[in-house]
Design a protein around this motif. Sequence first.
Motif, mmCIF file in Angstrom:
data_model
loop_
_atom_site.group_PDB
_atom_site.id
_atom_site.type_symbol
_atom_site.label_atom_id
_atom_site.label_comp_id
_atom_site.label_asym_id
_atom_site.label_seq_id
_atom_site.Cartn_x
_atom_site.Cartn_y
_atom_site.Cartn_z
ATOM 1 N N GLN A 95 0.850 -1.186 0.000
ATOM 2 C CA GLN A 95 0.000 0.000 0.000
ATOM 3 C C GLN A 95 0.886 1.237 0.000
ATOM 4 N N GLY A 96 0.278 2.374 -0.273
ATOM 5 C CA GLY A 96 0.974 3.637 -0.135
ATOM 6 C C GLY A 96 0.703 4.269 1.226
ATOM 7 N N ARG A 97 1.043 5.551 1.348
ATOM 8 C CA ARG A 97 0.800 6.280 2.605
ATOM 9 C C ARG A 97 -0.510 7.038 2.477
ATOM 10 N N TYR A 98 -1.502 6.598 3.219
ATOM 11 C CA TYR A 98 -2.816 7.249 3.200
ATOM 12 C C TYR A 98 -2.959 8.200 4.373
ATOM 13 N N ALA A 99 -2.495 7.752 5.566
ATOM 14 C CA ALA A 99 -2.459 8.589 6.776
ATOM 15 C C ALA A 99 -3.781 9.287 7.026
ATOM 16 N N ARG A 100 -4.849 8.472 7.023
ATOM 17 C CA ARG A 100 -6.203 9.005 7.283
ATOM 18 C C ARG A 100 -6.524 10.151 6.332
ATOM 19 N N SER A 101 -6.274 9.885 5.050
ATOM 20 C CA SER A 101 -6.581 10.769 3.906
ATOM 21 C C SER A 101 -5.700 12.005 3.820
ATOM 22 N N GLU A 134 4.400 -4.757 -10.528
ATOM 23 C CA GLU A 134 3.471 -3.639 -10.495
ATOM 24 C C GLU A 134 3.187 -3.260 -9.053
ATOM 25 N N GLY A 135 3.222 -1.965 -8.774
ATOM 26 C CA GLY A 135 2.935 -1.485 -7.434
ATOM 27 C C GLY A 135 1.528 -0.938 -7.316
ATOM 28 N N ASN A 136 1.389 0.201 -6.653
ATOM 29 C CA ASN A 136 0.074 0.749 -6.332
ATOM 30 C C ASN A 136 -0.327 1.856 -7.298
ATOM 31 N N LYS A 137 -1.642 2.063 -7.420
ATOM 32 C CA LYS A 137 -2.146 3.143 -8.254
ATOM 33 C C LYS A 137 -2.769 4.257 -7.415
ATOM 34 N N ASN A 138 -2.892 4.023 -6.104
ATOM 35 C CA ASN A 138 -3.317 5.080 -5.198
ATOM 36 C C ASN A 138 -2.736 4.784 -3.819
ATOM 37 N N ALA A 139 -3.044 5.628 -2.856
ATOM 38 C CA ALA A 139 -2.373 5.536 -1.566
ATOM 39 C C ALA A 139 -3.065 4.611 -0.581
ATOM 40 N N TYR A 140 -4.278 4.139 -0.877
ATOM 41 C CA TYR A 140 -5.031 3.407 0.137
ATOM 42 C C TYR A 140 -5.301 1.953 -0.241
ATOM 43 N N ALA A 141 -5.513 1.667 -1.521
ATOM 44 C CA ALA A 141 -5.856 0.305 -1.917
ATOM 45 C C ALA A 141 -4.609 -0.578 -1.921
#
Length: 842
Positions: A95-101, A134-141
């Motif tokens: 996952q990426g860094r979402y940090a509560r949006s 392949e890595g992530n396309k957004n910070a939360y999924a």
Amino acid sequence: MHLFLLLILQTTAAFGQIDPAHCRYALGMEDGRIKDDDITASSQWYETTGPQYARLNREEGDGAWCPEGQLEPSDSQYLQVDLGRLTFLTIVGTQGRYARSSGNEFARAYRLNYSRDGLLWKSWRNRLGNPVMEGNKNAYASVINDLHPPIVTRHVRLIPVTKLSTTVCMRVELYGCPWDDGLISYAAPEGQLMMPPGYPIASLNDSTYDGTRERRRLSGGLGQLTDGVIGLDDFLLTRQYHVWPGYDYLGWRNDSLGTQGFVEMEFVFDRQRNFTSMKVHSNNMFSRGVKIFSSVSCQFKPHLIANWEAEPVAFKTVLDDRNPSARYVTVPLNRRAAKSLRCRFYFADVWMMFSEISFQSGNEIKHNNHTFQSEQVNKTTSCFDSPDVSNTPVLIGCLVTIILLLVIIIFLILWCQYDCKVLEKKDRRYRLIDWCYFLSGPANTDPHYERVFLLDPQYQNPAVLRNKLPELSQSAEASACGGGYAEPDVTQCTPHQCFHSNAPHYAETDIVRLQGVTGSNMYAVPALTVDSLTRKDISAAEFPRQQLIFREKLGEGQFGEVHLCEAEGLPEFLGEGSPLPDRDGHSVLVAVKQLRADATSQARNDFLKEIKIMSRLNDPNIIRLLCVCVSSDPLCMVTEYMENGDLNMFLSQREIESTLTYANNIPSVSLSDLLHMSVQISSGMKYLASLNFVHRDLATRNCLLDRRLTIKIADFGMSRNLYSSDYYRIQGRAVLPIRWMAWESILLGKFTTASDVWAFGVTLWEIFTLCKEQPYSLLSDEQVIENTGEFFRNQGRQIFLYGPPLCPPSLFELMMRCWSRDIPDRPTFEGLYQALRPHVSQ
């Protein structure tokens, strides 16, 4: 009876080996079993973005591990995890860094290095030699990557990869199971080529071996003999896709190894062990000169610096010239203690081939000057390893249990074969997916593969389900006719006629499946538009292919690839009236769909048909065919490409416009922008509907934007790995975007303009959630398909998408109409366009 017992012994041995399809347990990043001290990194941006915060689905600290500074393409920053023991690693989740949006940093790709001792590091590559995942396309999924091949390791490094200078952050979970076998390396002669007359050449090399290769010998590593993949009876067939014949086996020819008549292999373990047995999976296709080994002799070394013990363990196999099946051969090792083994396998025929080797052992523990054999036997130990008389009741119990299991399996297979014959009488292309495959098919290792059971408890019992299938089919067909669930009269119209009779403004397309580049079609079109054609039928001009400069690969399909290219001199080539926008001196970017030169003749013909279809399309909101390269292979079509990429990626990286986004220079869009996008998509789909074209895959991933936020509908989504999770894979069939599909498309295989309207409603929902989550994100693929059963039963238990907070109530009401269960109740694209357009003018 002797042969039957032999079969049971071999079956038990096969069940005893480590299986990558079931070795998929979380190893402890998320739940804390892996301690903070075991997670390190090459650097960290702040104390609050240290490696201890790189735990999947956790939000401690500032939400993830972030290496210091901007990551450059040449950098090798890494996150390192010590698993504490040797582990069979099968999956990596990131996952990426979402940090509560509040965060939006993630790694689009990464490499994996690993080490069994913490000193010698190896680079993971897939079975085709590619080291990048392949890595992530957004910070939360989270994105889950299966390791093909899996690896045996204790230490793991994840190394983010980027093409541009950027900030990355990562959260991680690792999946697998303990490597109780203890084997850390094997050495053997290199595998060889087999060139049988009349058959394909078989390359019997160890292609995933991670040690050294010197003087035609492998040493110091592990490879295909420990990857958990058991070779098939026919060694030319493989369990992997896109590999060469013989891939699953390591094999040698007798006369190529001199006059010695044997293959010598050495095995090194993590510590001294008491070996009870060795299991070797060997091919026995004697009709082509391949047999299991005739005998084996093993020597033992208690320490690596000691000499080989003089007394070997010898074992003579019982050769079978009647059954050509590949099999496990269990070699007893008499509880000999050693840290290293050297075994000589003697030929019984011209060729000898192995696909797996494993060892069973216990620990020798000394206490009070007495030696006890502890039963810390690893997972591969079977109930046949100890023939002591005291274990006779256990042995008998195992035999009885296995016999009962075999009887049950045979009964289920016969029952399923009967059911399949009954089901074939129903014209149901998408009836409960692969029910028969569930009972009698081979084990499926694809983690995305799901099987369908309806949510209603009355369909959970297989016997009830079998009886309900005819009713299920008739009810679904009746629903398509616009009738209710009760007492359907399906004799009044056929499934093909139903949509015409009650919904004349929707054209039921005589679908011609175009394989093209992606292996599917962009538009389903009436058959008369795609009849046979030649080069003279193609109106698009031939562009010099040497003026197409490759920039990056956008995606890959079954029969070709989609590339982003720079087209030199394209505006001058197209002349006045060019559809290209003013470039202000910038280079012209185009998307090039390229058919592989070795594609099937059917794919080649379909590619030319797709060109003819696209040349008919001329609308501001539909991707335009600009030119072609078909005078020589590979065939190419050149279409428009937009600077802002696809709508899904564009929106997912933005927030709704506010004072906060303006003050902090955060990329944003306004509600007016979202409405304008919606109107454009409805306009483009209105145009397609006027031509009786059915898109079949409308979604934000298939909508491209230019710098003026002009949208053009395309078809690149299916070919891109980035969106692979949006498609449901069915064994032996095409992938389906089930979260965007109408219920009749899933249950009946019916694709019409009305089903495109359904997908348009889901696309609107994506837009007004800013593509921050997948539709029905709380439902699994299986549950999404179960939900379609609730639509055709129409008992009020359907699950709908929630109303996005940004969406005006009137617009959400329009979405709900798009998802009407009865087709006549859904709006047309003309009606949708007229309903949406006033919102923009406001």
